[in-house]
Design an enzyme around this catalytic site. Structure first.
Site, short mmCIF file in Angstrom:
data_model
loop_
_atom_site.label_atom_id
_atom_site.label_comp_id
_atom_site.label_asym_id
_atom_site.label_seq_id
_atom_site.Cartn_x
_atom_site.Cartn_y
_atom_site.Cartn_z
N ALA A 66 0.82 -1.21 0.00
CA ALA A 66 0.00 0.00 0.00
C ALA A 66 0.85 1.27 0.00
O ALA A 66 0.43 2.30 -0.53
CB ALA A 66 -0.96 0.00 1.19
N ASN B 252 -5.94 3.12 10.48
CA ASN B 252 -5.10 2.07 11.02
C ASN B 252 -4.90 2.16 12.53
O ASN B 252 -4.51 1.20 13.15
CB ASN B 252 -3.74 2.08 10.31
CG ASN B 252 -3.15 3.45 10.19
OD1 ASN B 252 -3.75 4.35 9.61
ND2 ASN B 252 -1.97 3.65 10.76
N THR C 2 9.40 -7.06 -13.21
CA THR C 2 8.82 -8.40 -13.25
C THR C 2 7.90 -8.61 -12.06
O THR C 2 8.28 -8.33 -10.92
CB THR C 2 9.94 -9.46 -13.23
OG1 THR C 2 10.81 -9.20 -14.32
CG2 THR C 2 9.38 -10.87 -13.33
N CYS D 284 4.63 1.91 12.00
CA CYS D 284 5.64 2.76 11.36
C CYS D 284 6.14 3.82 12.31
O CYS D 284 7.27 4.26 12.24
CB CYS D 284 5.07 3.44 10.13
SG CYS D 284 3.71 2.54 9.43
C1 LIG Z 1 -0.21 -0.79 6.54
C2 LIG Z 1 -0.78 0.44 5.92
C3 LIG Z 1 -0.14 1.07 4.85
C4 LIG Z 1 1.17 0.58 4.30
O1 LIG Z 1 1.00 -0.64 3.65
P1 LIG Z 1 2.27 -1.53 3.22
O2 LIG Z 1 1.65 -2.59 2.35
O3 LIG Z 1 2.84 -2.07 4.48
O4 LIG Z 1 3.20 -0.66 2.47
C5 LIG Z 1 -0.74 2.18 4.32
N1 LIG Z 1 -1.89 2.67 4.79
C6 LIG Z 1 -2.55 2.09 5.82
C7 LIG Z 1 -3.83 2.67 6.29
C8 LIG Z 1 -2.00 0.96 6.41
O5 LIG Z 1 -2.64 0.40 7.44
#
Ligand SMILES: *Cc1c(COP(=O)(O)O)cnc(C)c1O
Length: 390
Positions: free
Chosen positions: A73, A156, A244, A330
């Site tokens: 994401a 999150n 790829t 994070c």
């Molecule tokens: C975990 C998360 C991300 C980041 O996703 P990754 O696949 O770990 O890069 C971004 N936005 C939200 C709301 C998330 O919970």
């Protein structure tokens, strides 16, 4: 040794055994390059990857060719925001204004700040005390110059669900493109790019019992949403994401989506039942706890709780048999209290007394009961040790 009780399913989820099962052969004998169209093994892998793409698309009512694989994401959010912002700013009928929310994930906020450094105008809108966007404020903020609005589907940290369909309709009325970070929502709650007027949607594999290192970006075709790519190379993924494809991971994400489509309703019932059980036991033991974020518009598996006067770091340290966190993975290493909680109006002291609890598909009632008992006794003994903490 007993494994800790895992209550951090919003940081990541375990890969579902059914997902692992379908991925294995593609790490082994089925290794051909999915872009090798000149031989049968390559074409067979490509066909399997396309099946996975269809499973992902189906879950959000999209067409499979509208789904672009990414590494997660974070990449999908960067691709959507930088790609759309740069495309629209440099288009003949230039639009140079972008909007997001104060409670977005860092990768959305940082991508937006990058656009601002590149000369676009950025509005970061506040949220209401319950964490939800103020639709009247959003409507005022969107103008004929607005290129992009990025508002997450589910948060999150506090788990609140934004009114995506209403936001989409407001954007559509003014010709602004609407991106939603659905990393926490995909596979957990129903999403529909048509009825919710979504132009761009970010997905993460490891939040939905898929593997880490894979995600996807939905990019609407009709009307056509155009992005400036971030990567240049062989032109894979419709020129949007050269490189790829990691076929085992793509196939794993497809399987995770297929399972979610099948199990979403029963998962949600199971999770909300256990979540409520956890909350009731915590409230019984700590009557003055506070719930952050709207309770009605919320993911079924999230709680975000303030225990007034209790230092959250000390609380986590005193329950080593539980795996949980104070906020997003994070930023949980940082000393700053959560900017999401600050946006809700929590004081710094309350933000520092807050934990996030997220249960998941494997969570049992017994785990919930044991976790609640441990947390209650830890809160009580921390308070007894520090009567003057408040
Ligand atoms: C975990 C998360 C991300 C980041 O996703 P990754 O696949 O770990 O890069 C971004 N936005 C939200 C709301 C998330 O919970």
């Amino acid at each position: 040794m007993n494994m800790p009780i895992y209550l951090d399913y919003q940081a990541t989820t375990p890969t579902d055994p059914r997902v692992l099962e379908v991925m294995w052969p593609y790490f082994g004998e089925l290794y051909a390059n999915p872009h090798s169209a000149e031989h049968a093994p390559g074409r067979a892998i490509e066909a399997r990857v396309e099946e996975a793409r269809t499973e992902i698309a189906t879950l959000i009512n999209a067409e499979s060719r509208e789904v672009v694989f990414t590494s997660g994401a974070t990449e999908a959010n960067n691709m959507a925001i930088l790609g759309a912002g740069r495309f629209r700013a440099s288009a003949p009928k230039s639009r140079t204004h972008v909007i997001t929310l104060a409670t977005e994930h860092k990768c959305v906020l940082e991508s937006m700040l990058q656009l601002q450094r590149e000369g676009l105008t950025l509005d970061i809108l506040p949220v209401q005390p319950d964490g939800l966007v103020d639709l009247a404020l959003l409507e005022q903020a969107i103008t004929e110059d607005t290129a992009l609005v990025s508002i997450m589907a589910a948060n999150n940290e506090i788990g609140v669900l934004q009114p995506i369909a209403e936001i989409g309709a407001l954007c559509q009325a003014k010709g602004a493109w609407f991106h939603t970070d659905a990393a926490q929502a995909f596979g957990k709650i129903p999403l529909d790019v048509a009825t919710q007027h979504i132009d761009l949607m970010s997905i993460s594999g490891h939040k939905v019992y898929g593997p880490k290192g894979i995600g996807a970006l939905y990019v609407r075709r009709r009307p056509r949403i155009r992005l400036q790519p971030l990567f240049f190379g062989g032109g894979q993924e419709r020129g949007l994401r050269s490189g790829t494809l990691p076929s085992p991971l793509c196939i794993g994400l497809g399987e995770a989506a297929r399972i979610a489509a099948h199990d979403m309703t029963t998962d949600a019932k199971h999770l909300s039942h256990l979540r409520d059980r956890l909350l009731q036991q915590l409230q019984a033991g700590v009557p003055d706890l506070r719930i952050n974020g709207a309770m009605a518009e919320r993911l079924p598996h999230n709680l975000n709780l303030t225990f007034p006067g209790v230092d959250a770091q000390a609380l986590l340290a005193s329950v080593p048999e539980l795996a949980l966190s104070t906020g997003s993975a994070c930023s949980s290493a940082a000393v700053d209290p959560s900017y999401v909680l600050a946006a809700l109006g929590l004081s710094e002291a309350d933000a520092r007394s807050t934990i996030r609890l997220a249960i998941g598909r494997p969570t049992t009632a017994d785990e919930v009961d044991r976790a609640a008992a441990r947390l209650v006794s830890a809160v009580q003994s921390l308070r007894a040790a520090r009567p003057a903490a408040e």
